[in-house]
Design an enzyme around this catalytic site. Structure first.
Site, PDB file in Angstrom:
ATOM      1  N   CYS A 145       0.841  -1.199   0.000  1.00 29.76           N
ATOM      2  CA  CYS A 145       0.000   0.000   0.000  1.00 29.76           C
ATOM      3  C   CYS A 145       0.881   1.255   0.000  1.00 29.76           C
ATOM      4  O   CYS A 145       1.643   1.475  -0.930  1.00 29.76           O
ATOM      5  CB  CYS A 145      -0.985  -0.025   1.161  1.00 29.76           C
ATOM      6  N   HIS A 151      -3.901  -4.602  -0.559  1.00 26.41           N
ATOM      7  CA  HIS A 151      -3.552  -5.234   0.710  1.00 26.41           C
ATOM      8  C   HIS A 151      -3.627  -6.745   0.541  1.00 26.41           C
ATOM      9  O   HIS A 151      -4.715  -7.313   0.628  1.00 26.41           O
ATOM     10  CB  HIS A 151      -4.510  -4.777   1.815  1.00 26.41           C
ATOM     11  N   GLU A 188      -2.850  -9.030   2.552  1.00 22.16           N
ATOM     12  CA  GLU A 188      -3.311  -9.661   3.794  1.00 22.16           C
ATOM     13  C   GLU A 188      -4.821  -9.593   3.958  1.00 22.16           C
ATOM     14  O   GLU A 188      -5.388 -10.258   4.837  1.00 22.16           O
ATOM     15  CB  GLU A 188      -2.602  -9.024   5.002  1.00 22.16           C
TER      16      GLU A 188
END
Length: 201
Positions: free
Chosen positions: A78, A182, A184
């Site tokens: 990011c 992102h 994750e």
């Protein structure tokens, strides 16, 4: 044991990144110690917030990030990806780490589109044979939250995404990788990329 350092400099969503990498099988240390970062086998630079503040908070760790990236894999996530580039126009003109050629620009205003770009959007794999993208399907969707985007050349572009304008949603140069989304928070596709990065480390 192979170790990945997540850099803790006060502006990253460290917990979710740490959990994602642990699911991918990585041994993690969260640290702001330059010696610990330099001794790691891979580095993750997370980031949320504004570019200038993040660069200021990274401070003297900038040098160890630059030096280490010549020897071991580095992944920016990011805002961490944006910091890998040369400059940003967010709230003025600011210098980045300069590890990947390119500039960070704000999305232009366009009727029907909201900024920040927030939510799921698809990836076009520009370099599907790159090891970071191994096992990632074409047009896979991932999760974004950002108002600025990376403007770089095709040579350094791993994936592109369309929102208001086409932009580089993942970039690379040598050992240095960056993803605007992102991983994750991006389900199986994001976890696969974290596994691939761990494998490269």
């Amino acid at each position: 044991m192979t170790q990945i350092a997540i850099i803790d400099y006060g502006v990253g969503n460290l917990r979710s990144v740490m959990r994602g990498l642990e699911k991918a099988g990585a041994a993690i240390v969260v640290t702001c110690d330059p010696e610990e970062i330099a001794a790691s086998d891979g580095i993750v630079l997370p980031g949320v917030g504004a570019f200038r503040e993040a660069m200021d908070k990274l401070g003297t760790l900038q040098e160890v990030v630059i030096q280490s990236s010549r020897e071991v894999p580095l992944l920016g996530i990011c805002l961490g990806m944006q910091m890998l580039l040369e400059t940003s126009e967010e709230h003025g003109f600011h210098k980045g780490l300069g590890l990947i050629p390119g500039n960070v620009k704000r999305f232009p205003k366009m009727a029907g589109f909201k900024v920040p770009h927030m939510g799921w959007n698809s990836l076009t794999l520009e370099k599907p044979d790159n090891p970071l993208l191994a096992g990632v399907r074409p047009d896979e969707s991932v999760y974004f939250v950002h108002s600025y985007y990376a403007d770089t050349t095709p040579e350094y572009t791993l994936t592109t995404t369309e929102y208001i304008c086409p932009f580089a949603s993942a970039v690379f140069r040598g050992n240095v990788y960056g993803v605007q989304f992102h991983p994750e928070k991006s389900g199986a596709a994001g976890l696969k990329m974290l596994e691939n990065f761990t494998g490269m480390v």
